[in-house]
Design an enzyme around this catalytic site. Structure first.
Site, PDB file in Angstrom:
ATOM      1  N   GLY A  76     -49.173 -30.737   0.953  1.00  4.88           N
ATOM      2  CA  GLY A  76     -48.967 -29.552   1.791  1.00  4.88           C
ATOM      3  C   GLY A  76     -49.804 -28.364   1.338  1.00  4.88           C
ATOM      4  N   GLY A  85     -42.696 -28.408   1.902  1.00  3.35           N
ATOM      5  CA  GLY A  85     -42.875 -29.691   2.585  1.00  3.35           C
ATOM      6  C   GLY A  85     -41.680 -30.041   3.447  1.00  3.35           C
ATOM      7  N   SER A  86     -41.782 -31.173   4.142  1.00  2.00           N
ATOM      8  CA  SER A  86     -40.728 -31.537   5.091  1.00  2.00           C
ATOM      9  C   SER A  86     -39.423 -31.922   4.385  1.00  2.00           C
ATOM     10  CB  SER A  86     -41.207 -32.672   5.991  1.00  2.00           C
ATOM     11  OG  SER A  86     -41.605 -33.780   5.215  1.00  2.00           O
ATOM     12  N   GLU A 123     -46.603 -24.552  -6.920  1.00  3.06           N
ATOM     13  CA  GLU A 123     -45.618 -25.566  -7.318  1.00  3.06           C
ATOM     14  C   GLU A 123     -45.737 -25.852  -8.813  1.00  3.06           C
ATOM     15  OE1 GLU A 123     -45.297 -27.906  -3.038  1.00  3.06           O
ATOM     16  OE2 GLU A 123     -46.653 -28.683  -4.550  1.00  3.06           O
ATOM     17  N   GLY A 180     -49.004 -31.795  -3.559  1.00  6.40           N
ATOM     18  CA  GLY A 180     -50.022 -30.924  -2.974  1.00  6.40           C
ATOM     19  C   GLY A 180     -50.536 -31.365  -1.623  1.00  6.40           C
TER      20      GLY A 180
END
Ligand code: 5RP
Length: 217
Positions: free
Chosen positions: A97, A29-30, A103, A95
């Site tokens: 992403g 993710g970012s 994960e 989730g």
């Protein structure tokens, strides 16, 4: 402060938990991208990393970090990842992403899970963010009916196949007052690979970037 700036602040704060020579679990993710940028700048030498997605693997490779197979590392001392929502008991929805299954596996295999978020992700009760559920393609319609029976409104995430070759149903309307029970109920549905409710194994520590600094909760 912008949300992007808050993500950078919490990413930098997470570096204090990373030891040279460790095998680190890395999320997706970012916020985690900001963490990987901070890690690259800090030049902390890792023994390697276990990655939660193809996207993260590509970034780690570009940084020169060895991406290791979890089957060969044993349990990990630390996993760092973001979240879409986190409550006061360090339970999360993840989730957004699409990387929820890997994960969840890494979280299970990690002795410490540090979740890094900006304050917009903090909620009293989980559930504003739809719960991602990864499903085996042939079970999509069956699982959707079972999720409706649990009170949810599932919607297929358009045009997405996960790194594991599966589909994602994003589920609104689930009762998450007791997220452990809802996570367990979803896990029982045949054809479900995993759900984005991280309540049975929540985070051990949540670092939250706020306007006045990064808080450890
Ligand atoms: C990916 C995730 C991410 O941690 C979550 O979606 C948060 O992403 P971002 O840091 O971009 O806000 O669970 O599957």
């Amino acid at each position: 402060m912008s949300q992007a700036r808050l993500k950078i602040e919490v990413a930098q704060a997470a570096l204090a938990h990373v030891d040279a020579g460790m095998v680190l679990g890395v999320g997706t993710g970012s916020t985690v991208n900001a963490f990987m940028d901070a890690l690259a700048t800090a030049k902390i030498p890792l023994k390697g990393a276990v990655s939660s997605s193809d996207e993260t693997t590509a970034r780690l490779n570009a940084m020169g970090v060895d991406v290791l197979d979890l089957n060969h590392t044993g349990d990990l001392s630390l996993y760092i990842d973001g979240a879409d929502e986190v409550d006061g008991h360090r339970r999360m929805i993840k989730g957004g992403g699409g990387a929820l299954t890997r994960e969840k596996i890494i979280a299970a295999a990690a002795r410490e899970f540090i979740c890094i978020v900006d304050e917009t992700k903090c909620v009293n009760v989980l559930g504003e963010f739809p719960v991602p559920v990864e499903v085996i393609p042939m079970a999509r319609a069956y699982v959707a009916r079972q999720l409706v029976a649990l009170g949810g409104q599932p919607a297929l995430r358009d045009g997405i196949t996960t790194d594991n070759g599966h589909l994602i149903l994003d589920v609104r309307g689930l009762d998450l007052v007791d997220p452990v029970s809802t996570e367990t109920a979803i896990n029982q549905i045949a054809g479900v690979v995993s759900s984005g409710i991280f309540a049975r194994r929540g985070a051990d520590r949540v670092l939250v970037a706020t306007e006045t600094g990064v808080e450890s909760r």
